[in-house]
Every structure is written in structure tokens, then in C-alpha cells.
Design a protein around this motif. Structure first.
Motif, short mmCIF file in Angstrom:
data_model
loop_
_atom_site.label_atom_id
_atom_site.label_comp_id
_atom_site.label_asym_id
_atom_site.label_seq_id
_atom_site.Cartn_x
_atom_site.Cartn_y
_atom_site.Cartn_z
N CYS A 11 42.86 7.01 38.81
CA CYS A 11 42.83 7.40 37.40
C CYS A 11 42.83 8.92 37.30
O CYS A 11 42.06 9.59 37.99
CB CYS A 11 41.57 6.82 36.75
SG CYS A 11 41.37 7.32 35.04
N CYS A 14 38.79 9.86 35.79
CA CYS A 14 37.59 9.64 36.60
C CYS A 14 37.88 9.54 38.08
O CYS A 14 36.96 9.61 38.90
CB CYS A 14 36.88 8.37 36.13
SG CYS A 14 37.83 6.85 36.42
N CYS A 35 42.20 1.70 34.45
CA CYS A 35 40.88 2.18 34.05
C CYS A 35 40.63 1.90 32.58
O CYS A 35 39.56 1.45 32.18
CB CYS A 35 40.76 3.67 34.36
SG CYS A 35 39.12 4.36 34.04
N TYR A 63 32.86 7.96 28.54
CA TYR A 63 34.23 7.67 28.96
C TYR A 63 35.20 8.74 28.45
O TYR A 63 36.05 9.23 29.21
CB TYR A 63 34.66 6.29 28.48
CG TYR A 63 35.94 5.83 29.13
CD1 TYR A 63 35.92 5.32 30.42
CD2 TYR A 63 37.15 5.94 28.47
CE1 TYR A 63 37.09 4.91 31.04
CE2 TYR A 63 38.33 5.53 29.08
CZ TYR A 63 38.29 5.02 30.36
OH TYR A 63 39.45 4.63 30.98
N HIS A 67 37.42 11.51 30.68
CA HIS A 67 38.89 11.40 30.63
C HIS A 67 39.44 12.36 29.59
O HIS A 67 39.97 11.93 28.57
CB HIS A 67 39.29 9.96 30.32
CG HIS A 67 38.83 8.97 31.35
ND1 HIS A 67 37.55 8.47 31.39
CD2 HIS A 67 39.49 8.42 32.40
CE1 HIS A 67 37.44 7.64 32.42
NE2 HIS A 67 38.60 7.59 33.06
ZN LIG Z 1 39.25 6.50 34.64
#
Ligand SMILES: [Zn+2]
Length: 178
Positions: A11, A14, A35, A63, A67
Motif C-alpha cells: 500500500c 501504510c 488496503c 486511516y 494514507h
Molecule cells: Zn494502507
């Protein structure tokens, strides 16, 4: 077991290394489709679901902050607001159950004013940090929910190492005063 070897990808946010899936991503949250699918499944109840916890309401903040995507007006606003929530909880001592209050405090300011104030912050390296894959791995609702707070703390610690002072100044300006 079939003979297929699934393609894997990491990803861009992350760094979680996951089997590739063909699916949607968010417009400005910088996540791989795999993800993003894990995150939306957790947010949609999960299988099994997360046990109820006030920390669950902050999953979106962790999150989105993990990201950040690429610099854009939307990503700058998004990351700033989610970092302010994490600062509020982990630095200013706001209870996780008060997260809606925190968001309202930030958003009461006119968008134009926030646009002028928030800037792109160079994201930290999230290599080795907990990811939503770590939250989704345990088999029980309780064990999954228990991963959320350490996940959020990990995201905040990476961001705060280089940017604690900036986020604290934003917090004083946008959250604390009346
Ligand atoms: Zn991720």
C-alpha cells in the motif's frame, strides 16, 4: 489450494503488503485497493465485526492520516483535520467518545480560513507501523477492537515526531478558543 500465486502489492500509504484485489480506491486517500477494501470492511461492521469501543470512531482519523495521498486541497484539509483529532485525543486529553465534538470544533471555521491556514506536511515513513491488516487479523471482535488504539497511537507517533509543533499550533488556533 490452487496453483495460482496471487500478485501482491504494498500500500502506498501504510505499506501493508497484501494480495492484490481489483477494486475501488478513495479519491484522495492514498491507499491500495486491497488496503482500502480491508478498511471499508472494518468500517462496515467487519467479519467478525469490531467489538464496540469508543476508539472505533477514530479509525477514520488514523486511516486517513496514514494514507495522506498526494498534495491537493482535499488531501491537505483531510490530513489536517484527522491529525487535529489525533492530537486532541493523544496530547490534549480529549476522551475518544468526544471525537464528534473535536470534529465540529475544527469544521466550524470557514473552509476558506482553513484552506489559508493548513499546509501540506511531508508525511512520515510508516514502514513497520501497525496497519488495518493488523486490526483485521485477529479472529474475535474483542481482539480486533483491542488493536485499534495501538494502531491510532502508532499513526500519531509517526506524524508527531516531525510535526507535533505544527499540529499543536493548529489545535490552539482551530480547536481550543471559543
Ligand atoms: Zn494502507
Amino acid at each position: 489450494m490452487g496453483s495460482d500465486i496471487s500478485a501482491i502489492s504494498s500500500c502506498p500509504g501504510c505499506g501493508a503488503v497484501l494480495p492484490e484485489v481489483d477494486g475501488p480506491t478513495h479519491r484522495y486517500i492514498g491507499a491500495s485497493p486491497a488496503c482500502w477494501a480491508l478498511y471499508t470492511a472494518l468500517g462496515g461492521g467487519g467479519d467478525p465485526p469490531l467489538a464496540l469501543s469508543p476508539w472505533n470512531a477514530l479509525l477514520v482519523d488514523g486511516y486517513a492520516a496514514q494514507h495522506p495521498g498526494r498534495p491537493s486541497p482535499q488531501s491537505i484539509q483531510s490530513v489536517a483535520i484527522h491529525l487535529l483529532v489525533l492530537h486532541g485525543v493523544f496530547v490534549a486529553g480529549v476522551a475518544p467518545a468526544q471525537v464528534m465534538w473535536l470534529r465540529r470544533r475544527v469544521l466550524r471555521e470557514r473552509l476558506e480560513a482553513r484552506r489559508a491556514a493548513f499546509v501540506w506536511l511531508d508525511p512520515p515513513d510508516f514502514a513497520g507501523s501497525l496497519t488495518v491488516a493488523d486490526i483485521a487479523r485477529p479472529p474475535t471482535p474483542q481482539a480486533r477492537a483491542a488493536m485499534v488504539e495501538p494502531y491510532l497511537r502508532g499513526v500519531w507517533e509517526r506524524w508527531s515526531a516531525p510535526h507535533a509543533a505544527t499540529v499543536a499550533a493548529w489545535y490552539d488556533r482551530y480547536v481550543v478558543p471559543d
